[in-house]
Design a protein around this motif. Structure first.
Motif, PDB file in Angstrom:
ATOM      1  N   UNK A 263       0.805  -1.249  -0.239  1.00 44.19           N
ATOM      2  CA  UNK A 263       0.074   0.034  -0.097  1.00 44.19           C
ATOM      3  C   UNK A 263       0.744   1.152  -0.001  1.00 44.19           C
ATOM      4  N   UNK A 264       2.195   1.103   0.613  1.00 45.66           N
ATOM      5  CA  UNK A 264       2.875   2.397   0.671  1.00 45.66           C
ATOM      6  C   UNK A 264       3.518   2.789  -0.627  1.00 45.66           C
ATOM      7  N   UNK A 265       3.523   1.706  -1.685  1.00 48.75           N
ATOM      8  CA  UNK A 265       4.258   1.916  -2.728  1.00 48.75           C
ATOM      9  C   UNK A 265       3.234   1.817  -4.011  1.00 48.75           C
ATOM     10  N   UNK A 266       2.125   1.691  -4.044  1.00 48.16           N
ATOM     11  CA  UNK A 266       1.173   1.445  -5.005  1.00 48.16           C
ATOM     12  C   UNK A 266       0.643   2.709  -5.251  1.00 48.16           C
ATOM     13  N   UNK A 267      -0.053   3.147  -6.466  1.00 44.13           N
ATOM     14  CA  UNK A 267      -0.589   4.267  -6.778  1.00 44.13           C
ATOM     15  C   UNK A 267      -1.977   4.377  -6.046  1.00 44.13           C
ATOM     16  N   UNK A 268      -2.317   5.674  -5.441  1.00 45.95           N
ATOM     17  CA  UNK A 268      -3.723   5.566  -4.915  1.00 45.95           C
ATOM     18  C   UNK A 268      -4.540   6.321  -5.599  1.00 45.95           C
ATOM     19  N   UNK A 269      -4.456   6.537  -6.889  1.00 47.41           N
ATOM     20  CA  UNK A 269      -5.526   7.351  -7.666  1.00 47.41           C
ATOM     21  C   UNK A 269      -7.013   6.731  -7.830  1.00 47.41           C
ATOM     22  N   UNK A 270      -6.703   5.539  -8.534  1.00 41.34           N
ATOM     23  CA  UNK A 270      -7.883   4.758  -8.564  1.00 41.34           C
ATOM     24  C   UNK A 270      -8.899   5.030  -9.703  1.00 41.34           C
ATOM     25  N   UNK A 271     -10.080   4.897  -9.188  1.00 33.04           N
ATOM     26  CA  UNK A 271     -11.251   5.299 -10.355  1.00 33.04           C
ATOM     27  C   UNK A 271     -12.364   5.813  -9.676  1.00 33.04           C
ATOM     28  N   UNK A 272     -13.633   6.405 -10.130  1.00 35.40           N
ATOM     29  CA  UNK A 272     -14.592   6.710  -9.565  1.00 35.40           C
ATOM     30  C   UNK A 272     -15.577   5.536  -9.196  1.00 35.40           C
ATOM     31  N   UNK A 273     -15.983   5.757  -8.007  1.00 39.92           N
ATOM     32  CA  UNK A 273     -16.752   4.643  -7.384  1.00 39.92           C
ATOM     33  C   UNK A 273     -17.686   5.115  -6.206  1.00 39.92           C
ATOM     34  N   UNK A 274     -19.057   4.579  -6.257  1.00 38.88           N
ATOM     35  CA  UNK A 274     -19.793   4.989  -5.217  1.00 38.88           C
ATOM     36  C   UNK A 274     -19.680   4.356  -3.876  1.00 38.88           C
ATOM     37  N   UNK A 305     -10.993   6.137  -5.928  1.00 40.80           N
ATOM     38  CA  UNK A 305     -10.133   5.589  -5.182  1.00 40.80           C
ATOM     39  C   UNK A 305     -10.013   4.130  -5.688  1.00 40.80           C
ATOM     40  N   UNK A 306      -8.933   3.157  -5.487  1.00 32.22           N
ATOM     41  CA  UNK A 306      -8.857   1.886  -5.970  1.00 32.22           C
ATOM     42  C   UNK A 306      -9.983   0.846  -5.098  1.00 32.22           C
ATOM     43  N   UNK A 307     -10.846   0.392  -5.942  1.00 34.96           N
ATOM     44  CA  UNK A 307     -11.928  -0.605  -5.221  1.00 34.96           C
ATOM     45  C   UNK A 307     -11.366  -1.566  -4.388  1.00 34.96           C
ATOM     46  N   UNK A 308     -10.369  -2.136  -4.775  1.00 33.02           N
ATOM     47  CA  UNK A 308      -9.957  -3.453  -3.808  1.00 33.02           C
ATOM     48  C   UNK A 308      -9.333  -3.043  -2.492  1.00 33.02           C
ATOM     49  N   UNK A 309      -8.535  -1.848  -2.745  1.00 34.39           N
ATOM     50  CA  UNK A 309      -7.600  -1.399  -1.594  1.00 34.39           C
ATOM     51  C   UNK A 309      -8.877  -0.701  -0.828  1.00 34.39           C
ATOM     52  N   UNK A 310      -9.954  -0.023  -1.248  1.00 33.54           N
ATOM     53  CA  UNK A 310     -10.749   0.524  -0.442  1.00 33.54           C
ATOM     54  C   UNK A 310     -11.704  -0.490   0.314  1.00 33.54           C
ATOM     55  N   UNK A 311     -12.108  -1.556  -0.249  1.00 34.30           N
ATOM     56  CA  UNK A 311     -12.768  -2.450   0.269  1.00 34.30           C
ATOM     57  C   UNK A 311     -12.089  -3.190   1.516  1.00 34.30           C
ATOM     58  N   UNK A 312     -10.723  -3.428   1.213  1.00 31.72           N
ATOM     59  CA  UNK A 312      -9.599  -4.034   2.509  1.00 31.72           C
ATOM     60  C   UNK A 312      -9.821  -2.690   3.582  1.00 31.72           C
ATOM     61  N   UNK A 313      -9.575  -1.562   3.263  1.00 34.50           N
ATOM     62  CA  UNK A 313      -9.555  -0.543   4.244  1.00 34.50           C
ATOM     63  C   UNK A 313     -10.842  -0.437   5.220  1.00 34.50           C
ATOM     64  N   UNK A 314     -11.933  -0.477   4.413  1.00 33.45           N
ATOM     65  CA  UNK A 314     -13.206  -0.636   5.084  1.00 33.45           C
ATOM     66  C   UNK A 314     -13.317  -1.751   5.926  1.00 33.45           C
ATOM     67  N   UNK A 315     -13.133  -2.948   5.358  1.00 35.53           N
ATOM     68  CA  UNK A 315     -13.078  -4.392   6.120  1.00 35.53           C
ATOM     69  C   UNK A 315     -12.316  -4.204   7.634  1.00 35.53           C
ATOM     70  N   UNK A 316     -11.237  -3.676   7.396  1.00 32.02           N
ATOM     71  CA  UNK A 316     -10.332  -3.442   8.479  1.00 32.02           C
ATOM     72  C   UNK A 316     -11.031  -2.525   9.621  1.00 32.02           C
TER      73      UNK A 316
END
Length: 420
Positions: A263-274, A305-316
């Motif tokens: 997460x520290x090295x990946x780009x955080x721009x992502x895409x538009x999501x609800x 945001x990045x969908x998979x990363x955001x889902x992981x953050x919300x889950x945590x």
């Protein structure tokens, strides 16, 4: 810094200039107007006597001329009275008029002759007028503007290395490489650019080395853990279950460490999501596997945001509230250009003195509680939220803990539907 340094230098130079001008005007001797009046009275009386003796045949020249009428223009009363006073003290019966003609830059003395004509003589002292005041103001403005321009250029030249350093520091992120800074310009700028390029290269090497180290450690751990799982099959039922649980926890720690570095090295721009749909899906997923998570309200809002990363953050975050706070009440709000997720629980909260440390890797409020996990859930969630341009804030309530996640909103749910 540039503005402060420029203001200091310009103010200093102008202050010195004003002080020097004031002292010069203070020490300069004022003109002796009494002597001027006496000289003018002497000269005009001589011209009148000369014109009288020559029967008015005085030739027009530098010292005076003969006219049929006095010079026009407004009368200069103080000078008229002063010259007439000098003539009276000397015993002359002559009465002159000092005026300021519109087509002349100096005051003019008009003295009457016995035949009704007038002797016109320029006084030779320029009268102060509005144009001279404007000339002084213009000179001061010219000096101020010139000094300011020179100082701005000099300060910009000397502080360019600092500005270059600031721009480059703002552009450096662990998730993106830094393009080399052009080493051109003055010697100071070239030296700063060279140092920045070396620093950026070393930072990139350190991040890559850290990623490879953690990835290699996680990969190498899985091999002995696999052998240990095979050996656990030969243990008794009770011992095998405890042994497998420990291995699962160790595997989770290794996986979480790899995710944190990723997460520290990946780009955080992502895409538009609800955001509201993402939260609703995550809540439903966790409820299905037994976590006490409930969605109270979900206002439509779109973020990037990045969908998979955001889902992981919300889950945590949801699991953290449901595990340590006994239940998680979630709501999604659209607040002043932000998409906000609020998670509240009814647990013991976090001591205020420990709140600044909650996002540190492997941090636990009370290690003696024996709660599951490696202490990386909040650290990973904070990295994901920050990479997406958001913020994660934890605060204690009267009962329980509130986790607030804010993202810049780029629209509502209707905007996303129209785009689709």
């Amino acid at each position: 810094m540039r503005a402060k340094l420029t203001a200091l230098l310009v103010g200093s130079v102008l202050g010195v200039l004003l002080i020097a001008t004031g002292l010069s005007m203070l020490f300069l001797k004022q003109p002796n107007f009494a002597r001027v009046d006496e000289a003018a009275a002497t000269q005009i009386s001589m011209l009148v006597d000369l014109a009288t003796r020559t029967q008015g045949s005085l030739e027009e020249g530098l010292y005076g001329r003969i006219a049929d009428a006095p010079a026009g223009g407004p009368q200069v009363r103080p000078m008229t009275d002063a010259i007439n006073g000098v003539l009276t003290r000397r015993g002359h019966k002559l009465h002159v008029v000092v005026s300021n003609p519109a087509d002349f830059d100096w005051p003019v003395i008009s003295a009457p002759l016995a035949d009704g004509r007038w002797v016109i003589m320029p006084l030779g002292i320029p009268m102060p007028g509005p144009q001279r005041s404007w000339a002084l103001v213009g000179w001061i403005l010219l000096v101020a503007v010139g000094v300011t321009l020179v100082m701005v250029f000099a300060v910009r030249r000397f502080t360019e290395p600092l500005a270059l350093l600031q721009r480059t520091a703002d552009a450096i992120t662990p998730c993106s490489g830094l393009h080399p800074v052009a080493e051109k310009g003055p010697a100071e700028v070239r030296a700063a650019a060279r140092a920045i390029n070396q620093l950026a290269a070393r930072l990139h090497q350190v991040m890559e080395s850290r990623m490879r180290l953690v990835a290699a450690a996680g990969h190498d751990l899985r091999t002995p853990m696999t052998r240990m799982r095979l050996r656990a099959e030969f243990l008794g039922e009770e011992e095998r279950a405890a042994f497998i649980d420990d291995l699962d926890e160790l595997d989770g720690i290794a996986d979480s460490a790899i995710r944190l570095v990723r997460e520290e090295v990946e780009d955080g721009r992502g895409e538009a999501l609800s955001l509201d749909a993402m939260v609703a899906d995550t809540v439903a997923e966790l409820r299905a596997i037994g976590y006490a998570v409930s969605l109270e309200r979900a206002s439509p809002v779109v973020i990037q945001a990045r969908p998979e990363a955001l889902r992981r953050a919300l889950r945590n975050l949801f699991i953290n509230a449901a595990t340590h706070g006994r239940q998680a009440r979630v709501r999604v709000e659209a607040v002043e250009g932000l998409g906000r997720v609020v998670i509240e629980d009814v647990g013991p909260g976090i001591p205020e003195e420990l709140l600044p440390q909650v996002f540190e890797p492997f941090f636990r409020v009370d290690p003696a509680r024996g709660a599951p996990g490696a202490g990386l859930g909040l650290a990973i969630a904070e990295q994901i939220v920050t990479r997406s341009g958001g913020s994660l804030i934890l605060e204690n309530m009267a009962v329980g803990l509130r986790q607030r996640v804010d993202f810049p909103a780029i629209g509502s749910g209707a905007d996303l539907s129209e785009a689709g």
